[in-house]
Design an enzyme around this catalytic site. Structure first.
Site, short mmCIF file in Angstrom:
data_model
loop_
_atom_site.label_atom_id
_atom_site.label_comp_id
_atom_site.label_asym_id
_atom_site.label_seq_id
_atom_site.Cartn_x
_atom_site.Cartn_y
_atom_site.Cartn_z
N ASP A 1 58.47 -38.03 -52.73
CA ASP A 1 57.13 -38.26 -52.69
C ASP A 1 56.15 -38.67 -52.73
OD1 ASP A 1 56.16 -36.81 -50.03
OD2 ASP A 1 55.29 -35.02 -50.81
N ARG B 1 48.04 -39.87 -52.48
CA ARG B 1 47.72 -38.15 -52.14
C ARG B 1 48.72 -36.91 -53.52
NH1 ARG B 1 51.45 -38.92 -48.36
NH2 ARG B 1 53.47 -37.85 -48.46
N ASN B 2 49.59 -37.83 -54.14
CA ASN B 2 50.20 -36.73 -55.28
C ASN B 2 50.48 -37.24 -56.46
OD1 ASN B 2 51.41 -34.60 -52.88
ND2 ASN B 2 53.15 -35.95 -52.61
N ASP C 1 53.79 -32.64 -57.79
CA ASP C 1 54.05 -32.35 -56.72
C ASP C 1 55.58 -32.66 -56.26
OD1 ASP C 1 52.94 -30.89 -53.78
OD2 ASP C 1 51.03 -32.20 -54.76
#
Ligand code: ADE
Length: 319
Positions: A180, A184-185, A198
Site C-alpha cells: 500500500d 498518503r502512507n 501504514d
C-alpha cells in the site's frame, strides 16, 4: 504454512518487551482516520525511560473493527517489531493487554503525510522555471517574490523520492512487501525525514518472493501493479510499480493519479499499454524512471536498490 500465518497473533499477544502501560498514555487529537482504524496524537510518559512526556502516534481500531481488522493491526505490529531503519516509521511500544483496545505506539512525524505536505506547497497553479538540470517548482500566484517564497526545490522532491526508495530497499531486503505504498502512507518527520508507514496491508514472504492475496479486500486500485489488479499477485516488483505512482504524485505535488479514470476502466487502459503522461515540471529523466516502474513484466522493472542509485545520480546533478 503461508506467509500471513507466520505473523499469527498467538505467540505475540503478550510481548513483554514492547508492552507499555495504558495509564501512561494521554490521548490527544485524531491525526488520521480510515474506515476501521484511527491514529491519534498522544503523550507517552517515560516511554524513553527518561522520566518525560514524549509526543507519539497511537494506532487503534475504531468501534466497528472486525476480527479481520484486528488481525491486520496485529500483523502491522508484528512487522514493525522486525524493522529498524531511518526511513521506516519506528515502533515505540504497544498496549496489548486485555481490558482495553489494542494500541500500537509509533514515533510521531510532526510534518504529517507527504501527500498533505506536497499539496500545501501549492497555491492555485503549479508552474516551473527550468534552470538546466534543476527545475524549480514555484506556485504561480501573482508577484515574483511570493512565487519565490513558496517554491519547493526540485532537489527536495528528489530527496523525498530517494528516501522512499531507500526505505523500500530496506523493506525488500527484509523480505517485506508493503502493498500500500502511496504518498498518503508516507510521513514526514522534522528535518523532512521520510518515514514509510501504514503496514496494515503488508505481508512478509518466506516462500519465494510472491504473496498471493486470497480474498478480495479493499484495494488501492490506482497504485496497484497490473498483475495485482489481474491476479491478486503481490511481489517486491508490484511495490516498485506503486513507487512509480508515488514518483508521479511527488512530481505533481500530490495530485490524484489517473484523473478522470474510474477504477473499473483502469485495468483495461493499462492492459492496452496506456500509462500516465509526463507531469509538467518533471524532468525527462525522472519520467523515464516512472515508465520503468510501470513496465508490464514485473521482471523488467528495476529493483529498489537500482532505483536508489538512479535517484542518487539525479540528486548529484542538482548540486
Ligand atoms: N498520521 C498517521 N500516523 C502519524 C504519525 N506517526 N505521525 C504523525 N501523523 C500521523
Amino acid at each position: 504454512q503461508s506467509a500471513s500465518d507466520s505473523s499469527n497473533t498467538s505467540k505475540t499477544m503478550s510481548d513483554v518487551k514492547w508492552e507499555f502501560p495504558r495509564e501512561n498514555l494521554i490521548l490527544e487529537e485524531t491525526l488520521g482516520e480510515g474506515e476501521f482504524g484511527r491514529v491519534m496524537k498522544a503523550q507517552a510518559w517515560n516511554i524513553t525511560r527518561q522520566q518525560e512526556y514524549v509526543t507519539v502516534a497511537v494506532k487503534m481500531l475504531k468501534g466497528n473493527g472486525t476480527h479481520a481488522e484486528e488481525m491486520d493491526l496485529f500483523s502491522e505490529f508484528n512487522m514493525l517489531k522486525e524493522v529498524c531503519h531511518p526511513n521506516v516509521i519506528r515502533l515505540l511500544g504497544a498496549c496489548t493487554q486485555k481490558g482495553g483496545p489494542l494500541y500500537i505506539i509509533v514515533e510521531y512525524a510532526d510534518l504529517g503525510s507527504l501527500r498533505c505536505f506536497l499539496r500545501k506547497t501549492r497555491r492555485l497553479e503549479v508552474s516551473y522555471t527550468c534552470q538546466v538540470g534543476n527545475p524549480t517548482y514555484f506556485v504561480d500566484g501573482g508577484d515574483i517574490s511570493r512565487q519565490q517564497f513558496r517554491s519547493i526545490p526540485w532537489a527536495e522532491l528528489l530527496s523525498f523520492a530517494w528516501q522512499i526508495a531507500n526505505g523500500m530497499s530496506y523493506l525488500s531486503n527484509m523480505k517485506l512487501i508493503h502493498r500500500d505504498l502511496a504518498t498518503r502512507n508516507v510521513l514526514l518527520a522534522s528535518g523532512k525525514v521520510v518515514k514509510i508507514s501504514d503496514f496494515g496491508l503488508s505481508r512478509d514472504v518466506y516462500e519465494g518472493e510472491t504473496y498471493l492475496k486470497r480474498s478480495k479486500g479493499r484495494v488501492p486500485v490506482k497504485w496497484m501493479a497490473i498483475e495485482s489488479l489481474e491476479d491478486n499477485l503481490y511481489t517486491f516488483k508490484s511495490d516498485v510499480w506503486s513507487f512509480g505512482v508515488v514518483l508521479w504524485e511527488i512530481a505533481t505535488l500530490g495530485a490524484t493519479p489517473y484523473p478522470g479514470v474510474t477504477p473499473e476502466r483502469l485495468f483495461q487502459l493499462l492492459k492496452a499499454g496506456y500509462r500516465m503522461e509526463k507531469p509538467n515540471a518533471c524532468s525527462d529523466e525522472l519520467y523515464s524512471v516512472m515508465l520503468m516502474c510501470w513496465r508490464e513484466n514485473p521482471h523488467d522493472r528495476p529493483s529498489f536498490k537500482v532505483l536508489v542509485t538512479k535517484l542518487d545520480q539525479m540528486l548529484l546533478q542538482t548540486m
